[in-house]
Scaffold this motif. Structure first.
Motif, PDB file in Angstrom:
ATOM      1  N   THR A  11       0.834  -1.207   0.000  1.00  0.00           N
ATOM      2  CA  THR A  11       0.000   0.000   0.000  1.00  0.00           C
ATOM      3  C   THR A  11       0.867   1.256   0.000  1.00  0.00           C
ATOM      4  O   THR A  11       2.056   1.199   0.325  1.00  0.00           O
ATOM      5  N   SER A  33      -8.985   1.405  -0.055  1.00  0.00           N
ATOM      6  CA  SER A  33      -7.851   0.971  -0.873  1.00  0.00           C
ATOM      7  C   SER A  33      -7.515   1.997  -1.952  1.00  0.00           C
ATOM      8  O   SER A  33      -6.338   2.276  -2.214  1.00  0.00           O
ATOM      9  N   LEU A  38      -5.275   0.192   3.233  1.00  0.00           N
ATOM     10  CA  LEU A  38      -5.711  -1.178   2.956  1.00  0.00           C
ATOM     11  C   LEU A  38      -7.157  -1.354   3.399  1.00  0.00           C
ATOM     12  O   LEU A  38      -7.459  -1.331   4.597  1.00  0.00           O
ATOM     13  N   GLN A  65      -6.404  -1.697  -6.378  1.00  0.00           N
ATOM     14  CA  GLN A  65      -5.402  -1.632  -5.323  1.00  0.00           C
ATOM     15  C   GLN A  65      -5.559  -2.828  -4.378  1.00  0.00           C
ATOM     16  O   GLN A  65      -6.587  -3.502  -4.362  1.00  0.00           O
TER      17      GLN A  65
END
Length: 321
Positions: A11, A33, A38, A65
């Motif tokens: 991330t 995300s 996250l 993501q």
């Protein structure tokens, strides 16, 4: 930002959205995300393993993501089909799993075989050490300030985070009582490698709960939570409303769980979140509601927290320069 947590999770920022029952859906997880943190889907929010499979697929249409799935493992007379939920997670190609509740050692081997990184949430150093021995990749350490179940030790994060950092070799993620850049900066100063936020992400535009609930939480103060199930040694921190006040009063009179069960039923809490009935059921919330006063988008929230964290760290450094 680059920390052991961003390297582990892939991330932009070392921020994790907590896995929250009835709240961790594709709408929220994808927004988190996309903001560089996250996002986490909550497996047991979905009625069946097949529903979880569909939710994972739906989340993938909303973000490119990284996102993860929370699987909370709790003892029950008739437990959910955990193995089936786990199989769906593995078959769906999810690469990050947040476990909570009981020790995840029975699942870790299978998850590792599929290249899945495991973050285990726990409330004490001894449980964190057990999870580390079992092979998890990181620990999210939950202090007494947190929403949901803070354990029975009543250790706040000012003590718990550095104690965990001192004892563990794997990355430590600070969880509980964090909702802004000051909290993130403090977590870093205590040695954590990232933060986990549940309540703060509940109070965002994308959270799938009624605006009445979001506004009530945003207006609340740090004293507006209750600890229920204390007498049953299964403590839970929840929003102070008519239901949780009644549960506390009943416990003081010696009530057993069967007597309070109708008040705390999960279906009541779910309905309250959906319909906006503030006193309709038990609503999990952490003490951090006392620091929250707006309902931003996830993107705005994450950028603000990161910017404020950097500013507070700089200001603290200048004090000792």
């Amino acid at each position: 930002m680059r920390t052991r947590v961003t390297e582990l999770l892939g991330t932009r920022y070392p921020i994790i959205q907590g896995g929250m029952q009835w709240v961790g859906t594709a709408e929220l997880a994808s927004a988190v995300s996309n903001a560089g943190a996250l996002g986490i889907l909550t497996a047991l929010t979905q009625p069946t393993p097949e529903d979880l499979r569909k939710e994972i697929e739906r989340c993938r249409t909303m973000t490119d993501q990284p996102f993860g799935v929370n699987l909370t493992i709790l003892p029950a007379i008739t437990p959910p089909p955990y193995a089936e939920y786990l199989q769906v997670i593995m078959d769906s190609g999810v690469k990050i799993v947040e476990t909570a509740g009981n020790n995840p050692k029975d699942f870790i081997g299978k998850l590792k075989e599929h290249g899945i990184r495991v973050v285990h949430k726990c409330t004490s150093v001894r449980h964190a050490l057990s999870a580390e021995r079992a092979g998890v990749d990181a620990v999210s350490i939950d202090g007494f300030e947190c929403a949901g179940h803070p354990g029975e030790d009543d250790i706040p994060n000012l003590i718990l985070i550095p104690a965990a950092v001192r004892a563990l070799k794997i990355p430590v993620i600070a969880s509980g009582g964090i909702g802004d850049g000051r909290g993130m900066a403090a977590a870093f100063a205590l040695g954590a490698h990232g933060i986990n936020m549940g309540t703060r992400f509940m109070i965002t535009k994308e959270a799938p709960i009624h605006d009445n609930i979001k506004q009530a939480l945003a207006k609340a103060g740090e004293r507006d939570t209750n600890l229920i199930f204390r007498t049953m040694h299964n403590t839970a921190r929840v929003f102070k409303n008519a239901i949780s006040n009644e549960v506390v009063a009943m416990e003081k009179k010696g009530a057993k769980f069967e007597e309070v069960r109708p008040l705390v039923a999960g279906v009541r809490g779910k309905q309250a979140l959906r319909e906006g009935n503030i006193d309709g059921g038990v609503i999990s919330a952490g003490m951090v509601i006392g620091l929250i006063d707006d309902v931003p988008s996830c993107a705005d929230l994450v950028e603000r927290i990161v910017a404020d964290c950097r500013a507070y760290l700089r200001a603290a450094s200048e004090l000792v320069a």
